[in-house]
Design an enzyme around this catalytic site. Structure first.
Site, short mmCIF file in Angstrom:
data_model
loop_
_atom_site.label_atom_id
_atom_site.label_comp_id
_atom_site.label_asym_id
_atom_site.label_seq_id
_atom_site.Cartn_x
_atom_site.Cartn_y
_atom_site.Cartn_z
N CYS A 193 0.82 -1.22 0.00
CA CYS A 193 0.00 0.00 0.00
C CYS A 193 0.85 1.27 0.00
CB CYS A 193 -0.92 0.01 1.22
SG CYS A 193 -0.06 0.18 2.80
N THR A 194 2.17 1.12 0.07
CA THR A 194 3.06 2.27 0.29
C THR A 194 2.79 3.43 -0.64
OG1 THR A 194 4.76 0.70 0.98
CG2 THR A 194 5.47 2.96 0.51
#
Length: 388
Positions: free
Chosen positions: A97-98
């Protein structure tokens, strides 16, 4: 030929499935497997994991302690040959999800980490006639809004191009455990399967306004929404998952460090803390340190729900526990076991250093959420496919 675009007034009955989908077993290939919490939730509902992949050796170490790892492929998803992935009914992908999160660099699906989603799509594409009939994606809710919604739109259209119709829900772990952790789940199903479609179930706890607005404004996507039961009430509280550490345990901070944390709170949060301290009963809260205008500020949550667990990449990512009452206050970080409980993984074996464990749990999925999706969505789909 693709089915008609689904609108809010459409109910579609699909033609019978081909023999290719008869007698499907509850088998799974999990990508971005992490420490195995997706697997834990699926197995609780009757699925069997036949293949797993992740790039992180420290997560693999934790996974291998808890599960047989003979089917685990450690390495870059872009380097996996689709021919080596077994034929399964379900493929899952909890991709990074960075680049999609609010705290990230907003590179979206073009980012080096979240862009691994395309590696997963390439595997599905390469599996051709062996493509899993069901796909489950998991990521942060900001996946929906990344680059003005363009990333989510591209991802859904890419699944459509591979023969999948899509559905999406947003579920907060707080409905199952005392942790505020919203996540977006996409369930994709091969379009020719005889699965009921009904889209007059728009606005709900599962499909809040942000999601339903996206759906109704992107009808070029082949949606297949499903009627689902009500979610649990979310009655669990923070005190139920805490370890009973003695007052002299090394985990508790000394007075100077504890008072410094209180001094970092705004007047509003400090007032709440002081009321907790003055109360004639014990109560618990959690604190995150955040940077506001270049200054560290301690923000207190006192509603009995922990904040969202994070990966401990810095001091501000560590969630802090406050125990207060009877004129006293005690402060410490949450323990790895408490983090496991907040993820619904009480029985998880933890035999790694503290930060490694916290990183693993902070980057994982909430087990009872996955179990609920499996029991109320995935397993009913499987039954319908096998009855079709």
């Amino acid at each position: 030929m693709n089915e008609p675009v689904v609108t809010a007034a459409t109910f579609t009955n699909h033609p019978a499935a081909t023999n290719h989908y008869n007698s499907l077993p509850p088998t799974v290939a999990e990508f971005f497997a992490g420490i195995g919490l997706m697997r834990m939730g699926l197995e609780r509902a009757g699925w069997s994991v036949e293949f797993a992949n992740d790039i992180d050796p420290k997560k693999w170490q934790m996974y291998a302690t808890n599960y047989p790892a003979n089917h685990f492929v450690l390495g870059d998803i872009h380097l996996i040959d689709p021919a080596t992935v077994p034929t399964v009914t379900l493929a899952t992908a909890s991709f990074p999800c960075t680049d999609l999160s609010l705290a990230g660099g907003r590179a979206g699906l073009a980012g080096a980490q979240s862009g691994a989603f395309w590696g997963f799509l390439n595997i599905l594409k390469g599996m051709e006639t062996r493509r899993p009939p069901i796909v489950l994606l998991e990521n942060v809710p900001s996946f929906l809004t990344s680059h003005g919604g363009q990333d989510f739109h591209r991802a859904m259209c890419a699944l459509n191009d591979l023969g999948y119709a899509v559905d999406a829900v947003i579920i907060d772990a707080a409905w199952f455990v005392p942790q505020s952790r919203q996540r977006l789940f996409v369930i994709a199903v091969q379009q020719e399967l005889p699965i009921e479609v009904k889209t007059d179930t728009f606005l709900s706890k599962l499909r809040p306004k942000a999601l339903t607005s996206f759906i109704s404004s992107h009808l070029d996507i082949n949606w297949r929404l499903r009627v689902l039961p009500e979610l649990p009430s979310g009655s669990a509280t923070l005190d139920e998952i805490l370890e009973d550490l003695p007052a002299n345990a090394s985990e508790w901070w000394d007075e100077k460090r504890s008072m410094y944390l209180l001094s970092q709170m705004s007047d509003r949060h400090r007032e709440v803390a002081e009321k907790m301290i003055a109360n004639d009963k014990l109560s618990y809260g959690t604190v995150f340190r955040r940077t506001r205008n270049g200054v560290y500020v301690a923000e207190l949550r006192s509603d009995g729900i922990a904040g969202c667990l994070r990966t401990p990449k810095g001091g501000s990512s560590q969630q802090i526990l406050i125990k207060a009452g009877f004129g006293t206050v005690s402060v410490r970080n949450l323990t790895p076991r408490e983090c496991a409980r907040l993820m619904g993984a009480e029985e998880y074996v933890i035999d790694v250093p503290r930060n490694q464990a916290l990183f693993g749990f902070g980057d994982a999925v909430c087990v009872p959420v996955v179990e609920w999706i499996s029991r109320n969505y995935l397993m009913p789909l499987l039954v319908e496919m096998n009855d079709g």
